[in-house]
Design a protein around this motif. Structure first.
Motif, PDB file in Angstrom:
ATOM      1  N   SER A 155       6.097   3.732 -12.023  1.00  0.00           N
ATOM      2  CA  SER A 155       6.211   4.585 -10.843  1.00  0.00           C
ATOM      3  C   SER A 155       4.844   5.187 -10.519  1.00  0.00           C
ATOM      4  O   SER A 155       4.194   5.757 -11.390  1.00  0.00           O
ATOM      5  N   TYR A 156       4.455   5.045  -9.266  1.00  0.00           N
ATOM      6  CA  TYR A 156       3.163   5.582  -8.819  1.00  0.00           C
ATOM      7  C   TYR A 156       3.428   6.722  -7.838  1.00  0.00           C
ATOM      8  O   TYR A 156       4.049   6.526  -6.800  1.00  0.00           O
ATOM      9  N   ARG A 157       2.953   7.907  -8.196  1.00  0.00           N
ATOM     10  CA  ARG A 157       3.171   9.095  -7.364  1.00  0.00           C
ATOM     11  C   ARG A 157       1.863   9.644  -6.788  1.00  0.00           C
ATOM     12  O   ARG A 157       1.832  10.732  -6.247  1.00  0.00           O
ATOM     13  N   GLY A 158       0.790   8.872  -6.898  1.00  0.00           N
ATOM     14  CA  GLY A 158      -0.510   9.326  -6.418  1.00  0.00           C
ATOM     15  C   GLY A 158      -0.732   9.015  -4.945  1.00  0.00           C
ATOM     16  O   GLY A 158       0.183   8.626  -4.215  1.00  0.00           O
ATOM     17  N   LYS A 159      -1.978   9.175  -4.540  1.00  0.00           N
ATOM     18  CA  LYS A 159      -2.360   8.893  -3.156  1.00  0.00           C
ATOM     19  C   LYS A 159      -2.572   7.400  -2.972  1.00  0.00           C
ATOM     20  O   LYS A 159      -2.895   6.679  -3.904  1.00  0.00           O
TER      21      LYS A 159
ATOM     22  N   ILE B 199       6.215  14.209  -0.503  1.00  0.00           N
ATOM     23  CA  ILE B 199       5.958  13.081  -1.404  1.00  0.00           C
ATOM     24  C   ILE B 199       5.433  11.908  -0.580  1.00  0.00           C
ATOM     25  O   ILE B 199       5.729  11.798   0.612  1.00  0.00           O
ATOM     26  N   ALA B 200       4.635  11.072  -1.205  1.00  0.00           N
ATOM     27  CA  ALA B 200       4.201   9.796  -0.628  1.00  0.00           C
ATOM     28  C   ALA B 200       3.596   9.931   0.775  1.00  0.00           C
ATOM     29  O   ALA B 200       3.721   9.035   1.594  1.00  0.00           O
ATOM     30  N   GLU B 201       2.946  11.044   1.027  1.00  0.00           N
ATOM     31  CA  GLU B 201       2.442  11.313   2.376  1.00  0.00           C
ATOM     32  C   GLU B 201       1.371  10.338   2.849  1.00  0.00           C
ATOM     33  O   GLU B 201       1.188  10.163   4.047  1.00  0.00           O
ATOM     34  N   THR B 202       0.669   9.708   1.917  1.00  0.00           N
ATOM     35  CA  THR B 202      -0.433   8.827   2.317  1.00  0.00           C
ATOM     36  C   THR B 202      -0.042   7.347   2.329  1.00  0.00           C
ATOM     37  O   THR B 202      -0.874   6.508   2.678  1.00  0.00           O
ATOM     38  N   ALA B 203       1.186   7.032   1.971  1.00  0.00           N
ATOM     39  CA  ALA B 203       1.611   5.630   1.946  1.00  0.00           C
ATOM     40  C   ALA B 203       1.638   5.077   3.367  1.00  0.00           C
ATOM     41  O   ALA B 203       2.208   5.692   4.271  1.00  0.00           O
ATOM     42  N   PRO B 204       1.036   3.897   3.583  1.00  0.00           N
ATOM     43  CA  PRO B 204       1.016   3.320   4.927  1.00  0.00           C
ATOM     44  C   PRO B 204       2.341   2.677   5.343  1.00  0.00           C
ATOM     45  O   PRO B 204       2.515   2.313   6.506  1.00  0.00           O
ATOM     46  N   ALA B 205       3.270   2.536   4.411  1.00  0.00           N
ATOM     47  CA  ALA B 205       4.590   1.995   4.733  1.00  0.00           C
ATOM     48  C   ALA B 205       5.626   2.635   3.816  1.00  0.00           C
ATOM     49  O   ALA B 205       5.315   3.098   2.720  1.00  0.00           O
ATOM     50  N   LEU B 206       6.849   2.643   4.308  1.00  0.00           N
ATOM     51  CA  LEU B 206       7.950   3.257   3.584  1.00  0.00           C
ATOM     52  C   LEU B 206       9.185   2.389   3.804  1.00  0.00           C
ATOM     53  O   LEU B 206       9.528   2.089   4.950  1.00  0.00           O
TER      54      LEU B 206
ATOM     55  N   VAL C 208       5.053   2.190   0.046  1.00  0.00           N
ATOM     56  CA  VAL C 208       4.367   0.945  -0.284  1.00  0.00           C
ATOM     57  C   VAL C 208       2.920   1.050   0.167  1.00  0.00           C
ATOM     58  O   VAL C 208       2.645   1.381   1.330  1.00  0.00           O
ATOM     59  N   GLY C 209       2.007   0.775  -0.755  1.00  0.00           N
ATOM     60  CA  GLY C 209       0.597   0.776  -0.417  1.00  0.00           C
ATOM     61  C   GLY C 209      -0.258   0.465  -1.622  1.00  0.00           C
ATOM     62  O   GLY C 209       0.247   0.240  -2.726  1.00  0.00           O
ATOM     63  N   ILE C 210      -1.561   0.446  -1.400  1.00  0.00           N
ATOM     64  CA  ILE C 210      -2.517   0.211  -2.474  1.00  0.00           C
ATOM     65  C   ILE C 210      -2.849   1.559  -3.112  1.00  0.00           C
ATOM     66  O   ILE C 210      -3.211   2.513  -2.414  1.00  0.00           O
ATOM     67  N   ALA C 211      -2.714   1.625  -4.420  1.00  0.00           N
ATOM     68  CA  ALA C 211      -2.979   2.871  -5.149  1.00  0.00           C
ATOM     69  C   ALA C 211      -4.445   3.266  -5.005  1.00  0.00           C
ATOM     70  O   ALA C 211      -5.332   2.439  -5.132  1.00  0.00           O
ATOM     71  N   GLU C 212      -4.655   4.544  -4.727  1.00  0.00           N
ATOM     72  CA  GLU C 212      -6.014   5.074  -4.661  1.00  0.00           C
ATOM     73  C   GLU C 212      -6.542   5.389  -6.060  1.00  0.00           C
ATOM     74  O   GLU C 212      -7.725   5.343  -6.324  1.00  0.00           O
TER      75      GLU C 212
END
Length: 177
Positions: A12-16, A68-75, A149-153
């Motif tokens: 689980s990834y909870r970062g930006k 949560i997940a505010e920076t994800a480019p897709a959901l 869904v996105g690339i982890a920062e």
């Protein structure tokens, strides 16, 4: 990676997330993986809505508190229908759980990260209903989960897991075999 490696590398990834757009082709592959999951009595109770429009994402994030997940480019929003199947039992939870796991594995295989957010949105404050309203979800569906869904920062940090022998046995519970 083999499927076993993907399973071992999924966390689980909870970062930006990086701002890179997730191509629709990848989002379609992820959703197809979810919809290919087994379904109790083939009732196919799971449906999906993928949001990659920045305006709609902003509306969804406005109703998620705490954020949560505010920076994800897709959901990916996971919907279920409570349809009875064998012996008047409903397998919706099993159906959408299998779909979510398939999507989480596909997400990692394609080079992205995610986190299964269910309790956070289905708790007493019913964030799920607020998201469903934004997405015009009909009342016969329940929104039960969101997957950013996105690339982890940031670097992925694997949680510590209990050793195999504390959670799995052969032939009887807690056997020393």
């Amino acid at each position: 990676m083999s499927i076993i490696e993907i399973i071992s590398n999924r966390h689980s990834y909870r970062g930006k997330y990086k701002t890179d757009r997730v191509p629709r082709e990848d989002l379609i592959k992820i959703m197809e993986a979810g919809l290919a999951a087994p379904s109790g009595c083939n009732k196919q109770t799971t449906s999906l809505i993928c949001v990659d429009d920045k305006g709609i994402l902003k509306q969804i994030h406005a109703v998620i508190e705490p954020p949560i997940a505010e920076t994800a480019p897709a959901l990916i929003c996971v919907l279920t229908q409570r349809i009875n199947a064998y012996r008047d039992k409903c397998f919706a939870v099993q159906d959408y759980s299998a779909a979510i796991e398939n999507m989480l594995l596909a997400i990692v295989e394609l080079g992205y990260q995610s986190c299964w957010y269910e309790g956070h949105i289905t708790d007493d404050d019913k964030i799920c209903d607020k998201i469903a309203k934004v997405l015009n979800v009909p009342t016969e569906y329940d929104l039960v989960c969101i997957l950013p869904v996105g690339i982890a920062e940031n670097e992925i940090i694997a949680p510590k897991k209990k050793v195999f022998s504390e959670r799995a046995w052969f032939n009887t519970f807690n056997s020393k075999e």
